[in-house]
Design an enzyme around this catalytic site. Structure first.
Site: not given
Ligand code: BDP
Length: 712
Positions: A178-179, A221, A298, A302, A335, A347, A371, A376, A398, A404
């Protein structure tokens, strides 16, 4: 005879610029100039290792490999100390102990490198309290030679200021990352645990060379399958490879795993069956991996499951897992990247609102992973307001190493400047000087559990990171995590450039200038003046400021830029979302007024008229266009700088970087053209006089689609 032969080969090699594919990273150990080699040799041609286990064997092999490569002659390994030898050992060794070196303050992972005289001979001592400290010392010693430094009169003491220096791999079990923009996952789960290619050893070696001491193997994820017995065995095989390099393995844990693989009907953290399940799972993992680091989670973010599904708090969720790993010395990295589809509030405010009331409610072995910014991983964000707002809770930072939101692997963007900017931000809590770095290193609030996480950019590409310059982001992450308060982007860039490309002074200067300007260039052509989250949906590849049709408002770029006929920007002052109130009063006061808000963050905090007068005298609309143009021009400048470096750089890497810079140039232009086409349309404003119009009409940019862009 064989030495002579080796020497001759080295001399030949140093006269040509050989092709390189990037696999060797910053550990290339290519010959240093003859003068430097001659000066170094008396000190380095024999090694006197002190007894130890597999890590000491690695130290011996690394020093021998490094010295042979750099100085052209394989050092002799002598059991006894002879004048001139490099002596290395831990404090418990009588020879080291007899030298009476100040080792006690170095801690478990620190090292000391000192030039001393033993039996009348100039000798270099590398000493530490543990074998892994020695390994870090060996890499530091080699770095000294690699970067053109002298090995005489050394007195270097160093120890990490942060305990957990970890990579987060967003790698799925099917090897999709992912990413990820550098190929597939390097974890070949199917062939693990039996097959552990040398790649894994090289991975551990590279990480150890920059002080990284932990790795989370799987995506946040997470799939619950990672916690099943066969996958624990696979993780254990990796842990066995990494252990001698001082690297612990961690796993991302899916909160609902007790249901998915445990046969329970609930994952409620207060349910005794759930608690028993996690305890048993932790016991099983520790039986296979005795030094398992712990879990990364996490939750309620999301769409991921979490404690709030059972009306429990993040603290109750984190403590559930913390209690399971506590008897084994494990930690939970929980997280704080959370926001809810039901919460209409800004947000940027939601994580702070969720977490700060929980300060002091987490177990001692929980560290909350925040983060760097509140939205983000944007090209530029103000620091996250949680830093400085949870004194009773250890907070780790983080960062994304993978790019990305900064052009994937093809755009050159050195992230050292981004990391430094975040770490050096002053939270002003409890007072001035309370930088994010000092919150992260625990010195402000007296925490011993400290950490820094980086979302890895490592994949199956031969050059590991997708591009040669992206290796620098892996490098600078590790080097900054070692000492976030003291580390600076520029000297680290220089160190990396010397080790990765050349020690030739002018070339080093040019490469460093490119790197230092590169992230700002990306900010300028993607998200100037504090704009953010204007990337196209899904893959986040290319511009998408017009996107307005996604299910959740905060997924849409229009939510973030708020551009319309009268103005642009997100009002986070008291007349808007009042996110500034989450910061220390001195910062809130500064950001309340556009006149005292840094121009780089203007539209992050303010919604302003297109005619707002900027310090340059230009109206905001003109300034915006001007900034996009500046970004495109910076890329052109990087191209020119790089072209001039051709004689200094091996051909393969030179060509690959050139090609990527050309891609970046086109894409910077695309970003600039599409963005100003859109903002000109939405503001109903003509382009400022003298500005080159976009190459295509807005409809063209809107119609572009990239269904197979990587990393999605
Ligand atoms: C976002 C990404 C996503 C990640 C999410 C995360 O687009 O793919 O799952 O962060 O940090 O920036 O959980």
């Amino acid at each position: 005879m064989s030495c002579l032969l080796a020497w001759t080969l080295v001399l030949c090699a140093s006269t040509t610029v050989r092709a390189e594919d990037g696999y060797d990273l910053w550990l290339r150990y290519r010959p240093v100039p003859a003068e430097q080699a001659a000066a170094a040799q008396p000190h380095t041609l024999s090694l006197a290792p002190q007894a130890g286990g597999p890590t000491v064997d690695i130290v011996t092999a690394e020093l021998a490999r490094g010295i042979e490569g750099l100085l052209g002659q394989l050092p002799a390994v002598t059991p006894r100390i002879r004048p001139g030898a490099i002596v290395y050992g831990t404090a418990s060794n009588p020879i080291i102990a007899a030298l009476d070196l100040p080792l006690s303050d170095l801690g478990r992972e620190g090292y000391l490198i000192r030039s001393v005289t033993i039996d009348g001979g100039a000798t270099t001592v590398i000493a530490a309290n543990t074998d892994v400290g020695l390994l870090y010392g060996a890499f530091a010693f080699l770095r000294q030679i690699q970067t053109g430094g002298s090995v005489a009169d050394l007195d270097i003491a160093s120890s990490p200021k942060v305990a957990l220096r970890v990579l987060n791999h967003w790698d799925n079990l099917d090897r999709h990352v992912e990413r990820g923009y550098s190929g597939q996952s390097i974890w070949d789960w199917h062939r693990l645990p039996d097959y552990t290619p040398v790649l894994y050893t090289d991975y551990a070696r590279a990480n150890a060379s920059i002080g990284i001491n932990g790795t989370v193997l799987n995506n946040v994820n997470a799939s619950a399958t990672s916690l099943t017995t066969p996958y624990i065995e696979k993780a254990a095989a990796l842990a066995d490879v990494f252990r001698p390099y001082g690297i612990k393995v961690y796993l991302s844990a899916r909160f609902s795993a007790p249901i998915e693989i445990g046969g329970l009907t609930t994952a409620d953290p207060l349910d005794p069956r759930v608690q028993a399940w996690w305890r048993a799972k932790a016991d099983e993992i520790y039986a296979a991996i005795p030094d398992f680091g712990g879990f990364l989670v996490k939750a309620n973010s999301e769409g991921q499951p979490g404690p709030q599904d059972y009306h429990r708090t993040h603290a109750e969720g984190a403590n559930l897992l913390a209690d399971a790993v506590a008897p084994h010395g494990g930690v939970v990295m929980w997280r704080a990247f959370v926001y809810s589809e039901e919460n209409p509030d800004d947000r940027a405010k939601q994580a702070y609102a969720d977490f700060t009331p929980l300060d002091g409610r987490f177990r001692d072995n929980v560290i909350v992973q925040v983060k760097n910014g509140a939205i983000d991983f944007q090209p530029r964000e103000p620091f996250h307001p949680m830093f400085g707002a949870m004194p009773k809770t250890p907070l780790m930072i983080e960062f994304q190493i993978t790019k990305e939101y900064l052009g994937f692997a093809t755009h050159l963007a050195y992230l050292g400047t981004l990391y430094e900017e975040a770490l050096q931000s002053d939270t002003r809590r409890p007072g001035p000087g309370a930088t994010v770095a000092r919150v992260v290193d625990g010195s402000i609030d007296g925490h011993a559990l400290t950490g820094m996480a980086g979302v890895a950019n490592i994949g199956s590409d031969r050059n590991w990171s997708g591009s040669h310059f992206d290796q620098a982001n892996w490098y600078v992450f590790g080097r900054m995590a070692w000492d976030p308060e003291a580390a600076r982007a520029r000297p680290i860039a220089e160190e990396w450039a010397r080790m990765t490309f050349t020690n030739e002074a002018q070339a080093v200067g040019s490469i460093v200038e490119m790197m230092m300007a590169s992230r700002e260039a990306v900010v300028d052509y993607m998200t100037p003046l504090g704009l953010h989250h204007v990337m196209a949906t899904g893959p986040h590849y290319g511009p998408g400021p017009w996107v307005a049709d996604l299910a959740r408002p905060e997924w849409n770029p229009v939510y973030y830029h708020q551009a319309g006929p009268t103005g642009i920007g997100f009002d986070r002052t008291a007349t808007g979302s009042n996110a500034i109130a989450q910061y220390a009063p001195a910062l809130a006061a500064r950001w309340a007024d556009p006149a005292t808000t840094p121009q780089t963050e203007l539209l992050w905090f303010h919604h302003l008229s297109w005619d707002y007068r900027m310090p340059s005298g230009r109206p905001l609309w003109s300034e915006l266009v001007h900034t996009y143009d500046r970004g495109v021009a910076s890329v052109a400048q990087m191209q020119r700088t790089w072209s001039a470096l051709e004689p200094e750089i091996d051909s393969q890497r030179f060509e690959e970087v050139s090609t990527f810079l050309a891609i970046q140039q086109n894409e910077a232009q695309w970003w600039r053209d599409a963005s100003i086409a859109y903002f000109s349309d939405v503001s109903a404003r003509p382009l400022p006089a003298g500005v080159t119009p976009p190459a295509h009409p807005l409809a063209y940019y809107k119609a572009l689609s990239f269904p197979f862009a990587p990393g999605n």
